[in-house]
Design an enzyme around this catalytic site. Sequence first.
Site, mmCIF file in Angstrom:
data_model
loop_
_atom_site.group_PDB
_atom_site.id
_atom_site.type_symbol
_atom_site.label_atom_id
_atom_site.label_comp_id
_atom_site.label_asym_id
_atom_site.label_seq_id
_atom_site.Cartn_x
_atom_site.Cartn_y
_atom_site.Cartn_z
ATOM 1 N N GLY A 69 0.789 -1.221 0.000
ATOM 2 C CA GLY A 69 0.000 0.000 0.000
ATOM 3 C C GLY A 69 0.825 1.277 0.000
ATOM 4 N N SER A 70 1.887 1.301 0.789
ATOM 5 C CA SER A 70 2.690 2.528 0.882
ATOM 6 C C SER A 70 3.349 2.857 -0.450
ATOM 7 C CB SER A 70 3.755 2.398 1.976
ATOM 8 O OG SER A 70 3.136 2.345 3.246
ATOM 9 N N GLY A 119 -1.761 -6.636 0.078
ATOM 10 C CA GLY A 119 -2.166 -8.032 0.227
ATOM 11 C C GLY A 119 -2.376 -8.507 1.655
ATOM 12 N N HIS A 120 -1.549 -8.012 2.577
ATOM 13 C CA HIS A 120 -1.599 -8.577 3.930
ATOM 14 C C HIS A 120 -2.786 -8.079 4.753
ATOM 15 C CE1 HIS A 120 0.089 -5.271 6.562
ATOM 16 N NE2 HIS A 120 0.363 -4.790 5.379
ATOM 17 N N THR A 165 12.334 -7.681 -11.001
ATOM 18 C CA THR A 165 11.774 -9.027 -11.153
ATOM 19 C C THR A 165 10.526 -9.170 -10.289
ATOM 20 O OG1 THR A 165 13.980 -9.923 -11.551
ATOM 21 C CG2 THR A 165 12.272 -11.494 -10.905
ATOM 22 N N CYS A 188 1.255 1.918 11.997
ATOM 23 C CA CYS A 188 2.432 2.663 11.530
ATOM 24 C C CYS A 188 2.865 3.746 12.506
ATOM 25 C CB CYS A 188 2.149 3.276 10.168
ATOM 26 S SG CYS A 188 1.659 2.047 8.965
#
Length: 396
Positions: free
Chosen positions: A73-74, A202-203, A239, A327
């Site tokens: 996200g960041s 994703g997390h 990659t 955060c």
Amino acid sequence: MMDKIIYLDNAATTKTAKEAVDAMLPFFTEHYGNASSIYSLGAESKKAMTQAREIIAESIGATPAEIYFTAGGSESDNWALVATAEAYASKGKHIITSRIEHHAILHTCDYLKTRGYEITYVDVDENGVIKLDELKKAIRPDTILISVMFANNEIGTIQPIKEIGEIAKEHGILFHTDAVQAYGHVPINVDEDHIDMLSTSGHKINGPKGIGFLYIRKGVKIRSFIHGGQQERSRRAGTENIPGIVGYGAAVKKAFESLTERMNKETRLRDYLIGRIEKEIPYCRLNGDRVKRLPNNVNFSFQFIEGESLLIMLDMKGICASSGSACTSGSLDPSHVLLAIGLPHEIAHGSLRLTLSEENTKEEIDYVVDSIKEIVNKLRSMSPLYEDFVKKNKLD
């Protein structure tokens, strides 16, 4: 005490789903080829990445070519703001956001200010909903971007995204939304909501850490963020994280197959938790909108206590919670979100965020509320401020 940990900090991170882990494993040891290679081992990786991209695109009503994988996200937020600012600098250097954004947006705005950009921070009401009339007034001929989060990570308030998107579209301004907390928890359609860019991680939805995506609507002139190779259609070099991408795809598939059922279950548990706290613990305040709220978010401020002491004592009882954003957990300052909705410092310091998952049970919630009651009573009994308050109220 319960014989297991009760995890109520799903806004900070979630447990990786078994489906995601199982999907990822072969891409560490069997299908480990580089997706940019032309031999068949690399082709396996490319095929898996394509499938994940298709699943994710469908989940928000986008096309696969509009999904760009990032590290989370960041990074997605930084990319959306910085690359848009650079690409549209000739049109103007004015950006609009809200006062309650995640620090990935606010700190990026601080950086852009050092590069000569002007930022307008729109206020929110006492429930954390952005003031649309103020947003409209903030628009100028040189405004190039509006960035407003889909739902707040601390108080759970869902913003009027469709209305914001319509305002932006009407004025020919790009609209970005940080949907890190909302994606996979509430329905999102980028066309219906007039969203030009959207960030996720994703997390936050039972996928792995270190993977996210930025949706960029076709036709948006945005620059590359990481320079190097041709990956992600030459817009983000490096990659690809194939295991992460595959795991994210599996988590998204699971999340959206059960979305309605999960929303209903979490909303019932959330409202039960809110109801018990409000009924049984005096001098508390629910933060965030009561209705326009993420299904799994509960945020309370308790007067006459410090949130940090509450968290430590909950941890001793096997309960994982937080006082706000993960955060800023090292910061002693009260939450900028709680101050923005009008809470005084002393009340903002006594905040508690509980974020549920579909795995939580009513039995766990009862244990948590009983524990909070006991701890709040204990902390207040040691507070001279509370003692004075009670004495004064008795006299009154």
